[in-house]
Design an enzyme around this catalytic site. Structure first.
Site, PDB file in Angstrom:
ATOM      1  N   ASP A 166     -32.951 -26.263 -31.422  1.00 47.47           N
ATOM      2  CA  ASP A 166     -31.629 -26.877 -31.443  1.00 47.47           C
ATOM      3  C   ASP A 166     -30.632 -25.773 -31.778  1.00 47.47           C
ATOM      4  OD1 ASP A 166     -29.620 -28.952 -31.616  1.00 47.47           O
ATOM      5  OD2 ASP A 166     -29.764 -28.757 -33.791  1.00 47.47           O
ATOM      6  N   ASP A 207     -26.796 -26.216 -33.078  1.00 52.09           N
ATOM      7  CA  ASP A 207     -25.909 -26.435 -34.218  1.00 52.09           C
ATOM      8  C   ASP A 207     -26.706 -26.736 -35.481  1.00 52.09           C
ATOM      9  OD1 ASP A 207     -23.803 -26.179 -32.410  1.00 52.09           O
ATOM     10  OD2 ASP A 207     -23.723 -28.324 -32.028  1.00 52.09           O
TER      11      ASP A 207
END
Length: 241
Positions: free
Chosen positions: A16, A18
């Site tokens: 991922d 963020d």
């Protein structure tokens, strides 16, 4: 404490963005809070927006899905609208675009740097020739990766733009992680996924990834474990041996 698994032993590692590679989650949190506090005040919506709302309804999801989820939690329904809606439109898409305008303004003004520990892990994986990908719900992923100077490290970037184009369901559905693995040419069962959001951990777990790593940037260790994380770390530098 048990030793952490060796990520270079996996066929690929999918990250991922963020809150895992870059601290953009903090920018997203600030942008959501600013926008929803103004909206709730203007519409007289109660109870007021809290940080927990971010983790429960917004974190890791596609932007418009997050808007709809949070408004639904306050028994508010508005038309979905269209992604081309202006920021003034009182639709799910218009409200989401409102938040994105705040996010882009902050990103361009302040820039972004990758987490040092995440960079060190990426260096280790590159040296071992372990394929890596980014799996992000954000439509700003390309811009964030470029601003952080790490776009060229990833052969595959599965982001919100591709997810919308290909009609892939938002995290916590497994679609985006599974599709990113396919794009890399690997099977989820032999690969690792790294997430800091509950919805993202659920997505990777549902996708059948051989290892699901939770990064606790504030969600809480037990919540990440309950969502399906096999191991939880505070920072990815813990994997650098």
């Amino acid at each position: 404490m048990d030793a952490l698994p060796d990520l270079t032993a996996y066929d690929a590692v999918l990250f991922d963005l963020d809150g895992v590679l870059t601290p953009t989650a903090e920018v997203h949190m600030h942008a959501w809070q600013t926008m929803f506090e103004e909206l709730f005040a203007a519409w007289g919506i109660t109870p007021p927006y809290t940080e927990r709302d971010y983790f429960d309804h917004l974190d890791g999801k596609k932007r418009y899905d997050g808007v709809a989820s949070l408004l639904r939690s306050r028994d508010v329904e508005v038309p979905w609208g269209d992604p081309s809606d202006p920021v003034t439109a009182d639709t799910v898409c218009g409200i989401g675009n409102r938040k994105n305008a705040v996010f882009e303004r902050v990103l361009r003004a302040d820039g972004i740097n990758a987490y040092p520990g995440s960079l060190r892990l990426l260096d280790v994986l590159a040296e071992a020739r372990t394929p890596v990908a980014v799996v992000s719900s954000s439509k700003n992923a390309e811009e964030v990766l470029a601003a952080a100077g790490i776009r060229d490290r990833f052969a595959v970037v599965m982001d919100g733009v591709i997810a919308e184009r290909d009609h892939l369901a938002s995290k916590p559905a497994p679609d985006v992680f599974v599709e990113a693995a396919r794009m890399l040419g690997v099977e989820p069962a032999g690969s690792a996924a790294v997430e800091d959001a509950i919805s993202g951990v659920r997505s990777a777990a549902a996708g059948g990834f051989g290892l699901v790593v939770g990064v606790d940037r504030g969600v809480g260790v037990q919540d990440l474990v309950d969502a399906g994380a096999h191991v939880v770390v505070k920072d990815l530098e813990e994997f650098v041996r």
